[in-house]
Design an enzyme around this catalytic site. Structure first.
Site, PDB file in Angstrom:
ATOM      1  N   GLY A  21       0.665  -1.506  -0.061  1.00 43.73           N
ATOM      2  CA  GLY A  21      -0.084  -0.318  -0.022  1.00 43.73           C
ATOM      3  C   GLY A  21       0.790   1.129  -0.028  1.00 43.73           C
ATOM      4  O   GLY A  21       0.679   2.329   0.658  1.00 43.73           O
ATOM      5  N   SER A  24      -0.226   5.481  -0.972  1.00 38.75           N
ATOM      6  CA  SER A  24      -0.500   6.487  -0.227  1.00 38.75           C
ATOM      7  C   SER A  24      -0.731   6.517   0.746  1.00 38.75           C
ATOM      8  O   SER A  24      -0.042   5.269   1.497  1.00 38.75           O
ATOM      9  CB  SER A  24      -2.352   6.006  -0.814  1.00 38.75           C
ATOM     10  N   ASP A  45       1.531  -1.508  -4.430  1.00 34.01           N
ATOM     11  CA  ASP A  45       0.456  -1.828  -5.214  1.00 34.01           C
ATOM     12  C   ASP A  45      -0.621  -2.283  -5.379  1.00 34.01           C
ATOM     13  O   ASP A  45       0.223  -2.795  -6.106  1.00 34.01           O
ATOM     14  CB  ASP A  45       0.344   0.614  -4.954  1.00 34.01           C
ATOM     15  N   TYR A 166     -14.224  -3.652  10.510  1.00 30.68           N
ATOM     16  CA  TYR A 166     -12.654  -2.470  10.568  1.00 30.68           C
ATOM     17  C   TYR A 166     -12.013  -2.894  11.812  1.00 30.68           C
ATOM     18  O   TYR A 166     -10.486  -3.126  11.572  1.00 30.68           O
ATOM     19  CB  TYR A 166     -12.809  -0.871   9.835  1.00 30.68           C
ATOM     20  N   THR A 201      -4.950  11.191   6.057  1.00 31.95           N
ATOM     21  CA  THR A 201      -4.767  10.424   4.364  1.00 31.95           C
ATOM     22  C   THR A 201      -6.183  11.092   3.614  1.00 31.95           C
ATOM     23  O   THR A 201      -7.178  10.583   4.611  1.00 31.95           O
ATOM     24  CB  THR A 201      -3.926   8.817   5.230  1.00 31.95           C
TER      25      THR A 201
END
Ligand SMILES: NC(=O)c1ccc[n+]([C@@H]2O[C@H](COP(=O)([O-])OP(=O)(O)OC[C@H]3O[C@@H](n4cnc5c(N)ncnc54)[C@H](O)[C@@H]3O)[C@@H](O)[C@H]2O)c1
Length: 258
Positions: A21, A24, A45, A166, A201
């Site tokens: 990842g 970003s 990514d 999450y 972010t």
């Protein structure tokens, strides 16, 4: 950002570091700080384009590389690990398991897709990449020292409204870290994790303004974190300066969730 600043001594010179990842947010900042610290960075990514975007920002002449890797897919993970090794001449010995997604809904309204999306990327992905990374490093040579930093979340410890899948995935990252730390220490691979608080972010920007304001009220420092503030801790945990840290979960939260 501070990644361009010089430091008195680089702590990761000669190391190959793979970041998932990396296209970003926190992952990109990790790539920048690790490059500044002298590592050769393998930016990965889910799309090659995202990885290449970060690659273009990296300082230093360490011949960093960009590789596509979908952490949910074992074949993609193993192919990316092989490509990294082929391009760099040795397997990565440092790993940042950073790739993540945030899909949220109240638990009574969470459907299977939302649940699975968080678990597949945030937890299964971390397992697949950890296994491929450790296997390639151990196959390469018994003397290879390694270090892994997993990016969990402070919400994996505290829980949070509307984020059951999450937070469950991130709680899993915390305990997965401790188990891997115990199993891999004897193989000279240290495993630790970082629990970011609310960090500025694109992921945070995907939440509602009301949710962000509610979170902000609970942050002792009164502001969101900057990605590079997380990346500095990640670089420390990957370096020999943290040689006695194993299975640690370091909170970088501005005081949220103390
Ligand atoms: N931003 C925050 O407030 C915050 C707080 C706690 C933890 N985190 C964690 O930090 C990590 C980075 O998040 P961020 O805020 O930088 O988010 P971000 O959305 O800016 O970056 C996430 C990156 O992961 C990549 N990704 C998504 N699915 C992928 C897949 N299947 N395979 C490979 N890469 C994939 C995305 O393309 C993106 O580049 C995540 O694990 C996140 O859960 C973030």
């Amino acid at each position: 950002m501070s990644a361009s600043a010089t430091t008195s001594s680089c702590t990761l010179t000669g190391k190959i570091a793979l970041v998932t990842g990396g296209g970003s947010g926190i992952g990109r900042a990790c790539c920048q700080v690790l490059a500044r610290e002298g590592a050769r960075v393998v930016v990965t990514d889910v799309t090659l384009q995202a990885a290449k975007h970060t690659l273009a920002l990296l300082p230093g002449g360490q011949q960093h590389v960009a590789v596509a890797m979908d952490v949910r897919d074992r074949r993609s993970v193993e192919a990316a690990m092989k490509s990294a090794q082929d391009q760099c001449g040795a397997p990565p010995s440092l790993l940042v398991n950073n790739a993540g997604v945030l899909a949220f809904a109240p638990v009574l309204e969470t459907n299977d897709d939302t649940w699975q999306k968080n678990i597949d990327v945030n937890l299964t992905g971390l397992f697949l990449v950890t296994q491929a990374f450790a296997r390639s490093l151990l196959e390469y040579g018994k003397d290879s020292k390694g270090a892994i930093v997993n990016i969990a979340s402070i919400l994996g410890k505290t829980g949070s409204l509307e984020m059951s899948s999450y937070t469950a995935s991130k709680g899993g990252v915390i305990t997965f870290t401790k188990t891997c730390a115990a199993e891999l220490a004897s193989k000279a691979i240290r495993v630790n994790c970082v629990l970011p608080g609310l960090t500025d972010t694109p992921m945070l920007a995907s939440t509602s303004e009301e949710m962000r304001e509610n979170f902000k009220r609970l942050i002792t420092l009164g502001r969101f974190g900057r990605p590079e503030e997380l990346a500095e801790v990640v670089a420390f945990l990957l370096s020999e300066r943290s040689s006695y840290m194993v299975g640690s979960c370091v909170e970088v939260t501005g005081g949220y969730g103390m």
